[in-house]
Design a protein around this motif. Structure first.
Motif, mmCIF file in Angstrom:
data_model
loop_
_atom_site.group_PDB
_atom_site.id
_atom_site.type_symbol
_atom_site.label_atom_id
_atom_site.label_comp_id
_atom_site.label_asym_id
_atom_site.label_seq_id
_atom_site.Cartn_x
_atom_site.Cartn_y
_atom_site.Cartn_z
ATOM 1 N N LEU A 184 5.735 36.464 -3.030
ATOM 2 C CA LEU A 184 6.194 34.885 -3.474
ATOM 3 C C LEU A 184 5.886 35.358 -5.181
ATOM 4 C CD1 LEU A 184 6.360 31.866 -2.994
ATOM 5 C CD2 LEU A 184 3.742 31.791 -3.095
ATOM 6 N N LYS A 185 5.088 35.891 -5.683
ATOM 7 C CA LYS A 185 5.117 36.027 -7.412
ATOM 8 C C LYS A 185 6.559 36.327 -8.003
ATOM 9 C CE LYS A 185 0.289 37.712 -6.754
ATOM 10 N NZ LYS A 185 -0.573 39.034 -6.996
ATOM 11 N N LYS A 186 7.418 36.896 -7.074
ATOM 12 C CA LYS A 186 8.687 37.170 -7.767
ATOM 13 C C LYS A 186 9.725 35.998 -7.771
ATOM 14 C CE LYS A 186 8.720 41.935 -5.406
ATOM 15 N NZ LYS A 186 9.342 42.677 -4.366
ATOM 16 N N LEU A 187 9.083 34.688 -7.230
ATOM 17 C CA LEU A 187 9.734 33.602 -7.355
ATOM 18 C C LEU A 187 9.824 33.189 -8.971
ATOM 19 C CD1 LEU A 187 10.797 30.849 -6.475
ATOM 20 C CD2 LEU A 187 8.804 30.147 -6.086
ATOM 21 N N SER A 188 8.951 33.845 -9.745
ATOM 22 C CA SER A 188 8.794 33.377 -11.150
ATOM 23 C C SER A 188 10.217 33.967 -12.023
ATOM 24 C CB SER A 188 7.620 34.261 -11.954
ATOM 25 O OG SER A 188 7.565 35.456 -11.736
ATOM 26 N N ARG A 189 11.107 34.860 -11.237
ATOM 27 C CA ARG A 189 12.109 35.504 -11.885
ATOM 28 C C ARG A 189 13.409 34.517 -11.737
ATOM 29 N NH1 ARG A 189 11.687 41.249 -8.640
ATOM 30 N NH2 ARG A 189 9.714 41.729 -9.273
ATOM 31 N N PHE A 190 13.279 33.522 -11.062
ATOM 32 C CA PHE A 190 14.394 32.526 -10.667
ATOM 33 C C PHE A 190 14.045 31.089 -11.140
ATOM 34 C CE2 PHE A 190 14.083 35.791 -7.626
ATOM 35 C CZ PHE A 190 15.156 36.710 -7.978
ATOM 36 N N LYS A 191 15.250 30.439 -11.284
ATOM 37 C CA LYS A 191 15.181 29.063 -11.712
ATOM 38 C C LYS A 191 16.381 28.167 -10.880
ATOM 39 C CE LYS A 191 12.747 29.887 -15.792
ATOM 40 N NZ LYS A 191 11.350 29.329 -15.906
ATOM 41 N N GLY A 192 15.601 26.683 -10.879
ATOM 42 C CA GLY A 192 16.510 25.836 -10.160
ATOM 43 C C GLY A 192 17.008 26.326 -8.662
ATOM 44 N N LYS A 193 18.180 26.172 -8.566
ATOM 45 C CA LYS A 193 18.729 26.574 -7.159
ATOM 46 C C LYS A 193 18.533 27.870 -6.881
ATOM 47 C CE LYS A 193 22.246 22.910 -6.948
ATOM 48 N NZ LYS A 193 23.790 22.518 -6.553
ATOM 49 N N GLN A 194 18.443 28.855 -7.681
ATOM 50 C CA GLN A 194 18.114 30.186 -7.616
ATOM 51 C C GLN A 194 16.631 30.280 -6.834
ATOM 52 O OE1 GLN A 194 18.130 32.405 -11.135
ATOM 53 N NE2 GLN A 194 20.319 33.399 -10.921
ATOM 54 N N ALA A 195 15.667 29.489 -7.377
ATOM 55 C CA ALA A 195 14.410 29.565 -6.812
ATOM 56 C C ALA A 195 14.251 28.964 -5.432
ATOM 57 C CB ALA A 195 13.564 28.730 -7.845
ATOM 58 N N PHE A 196 15.067 28.034 -5.307
ATOM 59 C CA PHE A 196 15.045 27.339 -3.751
ATOM 60 C C PHE A 196 15.718 28.354 -2.918
ATOM 61 C CE2 PHE A 196 17.603 25.319 -0.704
ATOM 62 C CZ PHE A 196 16.731 24.484 -0.191
ATOM 63 N N ILE A 197 16.798 29.061 -3.373
ATOM 64 C CA ILE A 197 17.357 29.919 -2.225
ATOM 65 C C ILE A 197 16.335 31.109 -1.900
ATOM 66 C CG2 ILE A 197 19.170 31.639 -2.289
ATOM 67 C CD1 ILE A 197 21.073 29.508 -3.517
ATOM 68 N N PHE A 198 15.745 31.636 -3.098
ATOM 69 C CA PHE A 198 14.643 32.431 -3.039
ATOM 70 C C PHE A 198 13.553 32.392 -1.929
ATOM 71 C CE2 PHE A 198 10.342 34.412 -3.850
ATOM 72 C CZ PHE A 198 10.635 35.675 -3.977
ATOM 73 N N ILE A 199 13.209 31.044 -2.146
ATOM 74 C CA ILE A 199 11.966 30.321 -1.085
ATOM 75 C C ILE A 199 12.881 30.674 0.498
ATOM 76 C CG2 ILE A 199 10.776 28.550 -0.336
ATOM 77 C CD1 ILE A 199 10.772 27.913 -3.256
ATOM 78 N N TYR A 200 13.840 29.996 0.561
ATOM 79 C CA TYR A 200 14.577 30.168 1.830
ATOM 80 C C TYR A 200 14.574 31.622 2.481
ATOM 81 C CZ TYR A 200 18.150 29.745 5.477
ATOM 82 O OH TYR A 200 18.992 29.886 6.568
ATOM 83 N N TYR A 201 15.091 32.518 1.787
ATOM 84 C CA TYR A 201 15.080 34.143 2.144
ATOM 85 C C TYR A 201 13.558 34.579 2.358
ATOM 86 C CZ TYR A 201 20.046 33.960 1.952
ATOM 87 O OH TYR A 201 21.466 33.825 2.059
ATOM 88 N N LEU A 202 12.777 34.020 1.339
ATOM 89 C CA LEU A 202 11.444 34.760 1.306
ATOM 90 C C LEU A 202 10.826 34.027 2.898
ATOM 91 C CD1 LEU A 202 9.037 36.343 -0.137
ATOM 92 C CD2 LEU A 202 8.308 34.060 -0.806
ATOM 93 N N LEU A 203 10.794 32.962 3.115
ATOM 94 C CA LEU A 203 10.359 32.310 4.336
ATOM 95 C C LEU A 203 10.970 32.957 5.736
ATOM 96 C CD1 LEU A 203 10.326 28.456 3.487
ATOM 97 C CD2 LEU A 203 8.253 30.300 3.701
ATOM 98 N N GLN A 204 12.394 33.383 5.459
ATOM 99 C CA GLN A 204 13.054 34.027 6.769
ATOM 100 C C GLN A 204 12.184 35.457 6.968
ATOM 101 O OE1 GLN A 204 17.274 34.559 6.382
ATOM 102 N NE2 GLN A 204 17.414 35.806 8.068
ATOM 103 N N LYS A 205 12.145 36.139 5.717
ATOM 104 C CA LYS A 205 11.607 37.514 6.029
ATOM 105 C C LYS A 205 10.127 37.470 6.397
ATOM 106 C CE LYS A 205 10.394 41.363 2.874
ATOM 107 N NZ LYS A 205 10.540 42.215 1.757
ATOM 108 N N TYR A 206 9.340 36.449 6.186
ATOM 109 C CA TYR A 206 7.919 36.535 6.845
ATOM 110 C C TYR A 206 7.740 35.641 7.928
ATOM 111 C CZ TYR A 206 6.883 39.520 2.729
ATOM 112 O OH TYR A 206 6.712 40.587 2.059
ATOM 113 N N LEU A 207 8.567 34.470 8.070
ATOM 114 C CA LEU A 207 8.466 33.432 9.171
ATOM 115 C C LEU A 207 9.123 33.904 10.257
ATOM 116 C CD1 LEU A 207 7.865 30.068 7.177
ATOM 117 C CD2 LEU A 207 6.056 31.989 7.681
ATOM 118 N N TRP A 208 9.765 35.026 10.289
ATOM 119 C CA TRP A 208 10.893 35.159 11.516
ATOM 120 C C TRP A 208 9.955 35.669 12.774
ATOM 121 C CZ3 TRP A 208 11.613 39.607 14.709
ATOM 122 C CH2 TRP A 208 10.946 40.630 13.926
#
Length: 897
Positions: A184-208
């Motif tokens: 989740l710390k890698k979220l710091s690299r992204f802003k705005g919609k970029q960050a939202f999309i990162f959260i979506y894919y990060l959750l897919q990676k760990y909550l699948w």
């Protein structure tokens, strides 16, 4: 962020507390008023968001962490409009939960095990599949770990394992959570919609692999955990956004929204799109003379990739035009996509406008070779909750009827116009469809396909986004105003640091990307490890593509003529086409309730999960399977003149023309594809939790590399149809599909234990009615066709090859066996008694080795093909299939290397 985007994000995070709570965190909750949240998991969602997401919500998304935490966590006790919407969305999405079956093991079941056409048995044994707690990746972790058990009432009783043993094998929630928080710390690299999309894919990676619902101590109830927290959360997010949009556009007072009223209102709109003409478009390529740097292998790959990107681009365009985020995409794969939005007058109007513009674009730019059909169906909340005998399956059924109707009306407004009536006198020499300016030129689509195909081995990312400038030197696929996707190499990715969506291909790690994409895109290419090998191949073939002294071939796709040179014996290619059997029936009926002791499993989340997991295998895992199989098949030795050369390294021996959704098209040296097809079926069996209702039927056409690709595609499709239409009968039981056809004959893949529930259903209820067989593509079933397994045919051919290579049988002996089949068996497969003395005489005359003579006498005359005392193929069936066995032997042994 606007309110829809806030709801989308809060929806994704609304149950993150379930994940956190299962780690048994040491949190002091005495300072919180539990009544504000009602349930522990909701409180822990609030805590997790404030504790782990606060910094990123403030700095990277410019959001108030308290607001997002409240919207996400107070869906059981709302205090404002957005929290109220989240509550209603949760009620709708939670209606998916299992109400009859129960399991106290808090790990995720595979949804594949739930598919049945007769209902889930109360007494019979079956395999129960669970996913291990590991981040998503394209390896064996996406396969369920299966345990044998039975239902005792509504509970599972496992055979040979207890609850504690199983849970220990499946992993640790705390370990997975720690990995999640670290990444989740890698979220710091992204802003705005970029960050939202990162959260979506990060959750897919760990909550699948994390179940959305498990044993609930507070509610004193159990649920059968077969829906992942990721799929539950994204569907809830989609519903919440649709409710908000519906309320705003129709003027409803959100504070007074009523769940029961929404149940009765058609507030949802399910959109489905299907790209038409894919097969014809992809394979409509031919050889050209005098066109520099044009390669069919490159262009074929390029066209396949282009087609796979069309639904990606258009689905994003529609969501953007309607004001939604990625969470409202139910699935995008296999040339299709499905979106969930609000059923409003404005949305319907915009969709009609988009449809009309798309039809104009496809007609003009693709000359109607490709088309797109879009249909949508409104429905009420009752189809999610299942009240009044309504079911989400009914929505899907009606949508398919609308889609089929729309397909027949494609280009109805464009036909008769003269935009595509070209006045140019020359036609593209490759596709023979589109006009060109001059005789020695190819059309822009063939040229673009070749450019893409040449680029693909080098790219690492695909990038979506608007207003991306100064990228003229980057290969892209543009669909006019509908959007663009960029094909980006590692060295160019920094140019796209401001793009909204940067997807790493076939890899779930996060570095400069904020997401990932699975694509069946592996093809053999030339690199520094094998360049010298292919130089020798090229020089030996006197191929104009490469002459000594020219530039390196590094990073070029291996031409089909060179790929054929890697075959054993005959220099031929194997073209393999296959897809999942009865998939439409699986989606329409496989999850429906069948009886009073059965449950209604057909929900939007399960259908979305089923689609996503199928695509994960065919778009993602297929790449690893191809690469692993290649490593096992190396080295390949080849004689060139008096010299023997050896291919030790290559990324793949198999060319994935297309693979995604539920089907595939592969090209490889024919002997490689013969063995790989069997491996693929075995892996798919394990992947689907050993559920035989997920059959796979296909055809392998063995071809010269000079045969036009559109012809090999057609011939392999014909074989696939033979496999699908064949029905065997054995011991009074019918056996449907799950076949492989080769050399015009269908075979069962291998001897799996058990029967399909669809076979049992037909056997029990439709024994005198062939209409259901017709509906699943089987007409004129062969009543007495005996089962022969492809695996054993290949084994027998390989056994004969061993004897041939040891000079214990001759080539003339093999040809005599083939002639005997033609003379005394033929296509009718009626064995004439004269064949036995003929074969016996040839064995006695031609084979001197006692053991080899005994083998052929037993195999061809007495018992059949045996292994370890077990008869694998009876004598009768060995003889009937000599027209397959012997040609395989002859091909593999012809001419050496």
């Amino acid at each position: 962020m606007n309110n829809i985007e806030k709801l989308a994000l809060a929806g994704l995070l609304h149950d993150i507390g379930k994940f956190y709570l299962r780690t048994k965190p040491e949190e002091n909750i005495s300072n919180y008023n539990k009544e504000d949240f009602k349930y522990d998991h909701a409180l822990y969602s609030y805590i997790a968001i404030k504790k782990f997401f606060r910094e990123y919500l403030e700095k990277n998304l410019n959001l108030n962490p308290e607001e997002i935490a409240n919207i996400a966590s107070k869906h059981h006790n709302p205090s404002n409009e957005l929290e109220k919407i989240m509550q209603i969305a949760d009620w709708f999405s939670s209606a998916e939960r299992e109400r009859i079956r129960e399991d106290e093991i808090n790990f995720l079941h595979t949804v594949f095990e739930r598919v049945s056409f007769t209902g889930e048995s109360d007494t019979g044994g079956k395999d129960f599949g669970y996913y291990r707690l590991e981040p998503l990746a394209l390896d064996e972790r996406i396969f369920p770990k299966t345990y044998e058990g039975i239902y005792e009432g509504n509970f599972i009783r496992f055979i040979g394992k207890n609850k504690a043993e199983i849970e220990e094998e499946l992993g640790n929630y705390k370990d997975l959570w720690n990995e999640f928080i670290n990444e989740l710390k890698k979220l710091s690299r992204f802003k705005g919609k970029q960050a939202f999309i990162f959260i979506y894919y990060l959750l897919q990676k760990y909550l699948w692999c994390v179940p959305a619902s498990t044993y609930d101590i507070e509610k004193k109830s159990r649920h059968y955990p077969d829906i992942s927290l990721f799929d539950h959360s994204r569907i809830l997010s989609a519903i919440a956004c649709a409710i908000y949009d519906y309320a705003k556009q129709t003027g409803l007072d959100i504070s007074k929204l009523d769940f029961n009223a929404l149940e009765k209102q058609d507030f949802l709109l399910l959109i489905e799109a299907d790209i038409n003409g894919i097969q014809k478009f992809i394979y409509n390529l031919g050889k050209t003379q005098g066109i520099k740097n044009f390669s069919i292998s490159k262009a074929l790959r390029g066209r396949s990739f282009l087609v796979s990107m069309i639904p990606e681009i258009i689905s994003r365009h529609i969501l953007n035009e309607l004001g939604y985020t990625i969470t409202n995409a139910i699935y995008t794969s296999g040339g299709k996509f499905q979106l969930l939005v609000a059923n409003t007058e404005n949305n319907n109007k915009k969709l009609e406008e988009i449809k009309e513009k798309l039809q104009e674009y496809f007609y003009k730019e693709f000359f109607a070779e490709l088309g797109i059909t879009i249909a949508y169906k409104e429905f009420s909340g009752e189809y999610l909750t299942g009240k009044d005998h309504k079911n989400y399956a009914d929505v899907i059924d009606e949508l398919q009827i609308l889609l089929d109707k729309k397909k027949k009306q494609r280009f109805d407004k464009q036909i008769g116009k003269d935009e595509n009536e070209s006045k140019k006198e020359f036609i593209c020499p490759s596709c023979k469809k589109l006009p060109v300016e001059k005789e020695d030129a190819i059309c822009y689509l063939c040229e673009k396909s070749n450019e893409i195909g040449n680029k693909l081995p080098k790219i690492k990312y695909i990038v979506f986004g608007k207003n991306i400038t100064n990228q003229n030197n980057i290969t892209s696929i543009t669909l006019g105003n509908f959007g663009t996707v960029y094909l980006v190499e590692e060295e160019n990715i920094d140019k796209f640091k401001d793009a909204e969506e940067i997807l790493l291909l076939n890899d779930t790690t996060f570095e400069k990307n904020n997401g990932f994409k699975f694509l069946g895109n592996t093809v053999p290419f030339i690199d520094e490890d094998n360049e010298e090998f292919f130089k020798i191949i090229a020089e030996n073939k006197d191929n104009e593509t490469f002459k000594k002294g020219d530039e390196t071939l590094k990073a070029n796709v291996v031409p089909f003529s060179w790929l054929a040179e890697l075959s054993e014996g005959d220099k031929k290619l194997g073209i393999f086409r296959a897809d999942v059997d009865n998939l439409g029936l699986i989606f329409s009926d496989g999850l429906r309730k069948k009886g009073k002791n059965d449950s209604e499993r057909y929900t939007i989340s399960r259908v979305a999960t089923l689609s996503r997991m199928l695509d994960l295998f065919f778009s993602g895992y297929i790449n690893k399977l191809v690469q692993d199989f290649t490593k096992e098949s190396l080295p390949i030795k080849k004689k060139v003149g008096n010299k023997e050369i050896e291919l030790k390294n290559i990324n793949s021996l198999i060319y994935i023309v297309y693979s995604g959704g539920d089907d595939l098209f592969l090209i490889a040296p024919y002997n490689i594809i013969l063995d790989f097809a069997l491996r693929l079926r075995e892996e798919f069996y394990k992947y689907t939790g050993k559920n035989l209702d997920f059959g796979l039927s296909g055809g392998i056409y063995i071809s010269s590399p000079t045969t036009p690709i559109h012809m090999t595609a057609k011939f392999s499709e014909n074989l696939e149809n033979i496999a699908k239409k064949t029905m065997f009968k054995q011991n009074g039981n019918i056996i449907l599909k799950d076949n492989i056809a080769i050399l015009d004959k269908p075979f069962r893949w291998r001897d799996y234990q058990g029967r399909k529930t669809l076979e049992i259903l037909i056997q029990n209820e439709y024994s005198n009615d062939n209409s259901i067989l017709y509906n699943i593509g089987i007409s004129n079933p062969e009543e007495n066709k005996e089962v022969v397994f492809y695996e054993y045919i290949i084994k027998l051919a390989n056994k004969i090859i061993e004897y041939y290579e040891k000079d214990k049988i001759s080539r003339s002996f093999l040809f005599k066996l083939l002639r005997f089949h033609q003379s005394y068996i033929g296509k009718e497969e009626k064995i004439k008694a004269m064949i036995y003395p003929k074969i016996y005489y040839q064995i006695a005359r031609n084979i001197k080795d006692n053991d080899v003579r005994e083998f052929f006498e037993n195999t061809l005359i007495k018992e059949g093909f045996k292994e370890n005392g077990k008869i694998l193929i009876t004598t009768k069936n060995v003889l009937k299939n000599l027209d397959v066995i012997i040609p395989l032997v002859l091909m593999k042994t012809r001419g050496g290397n």
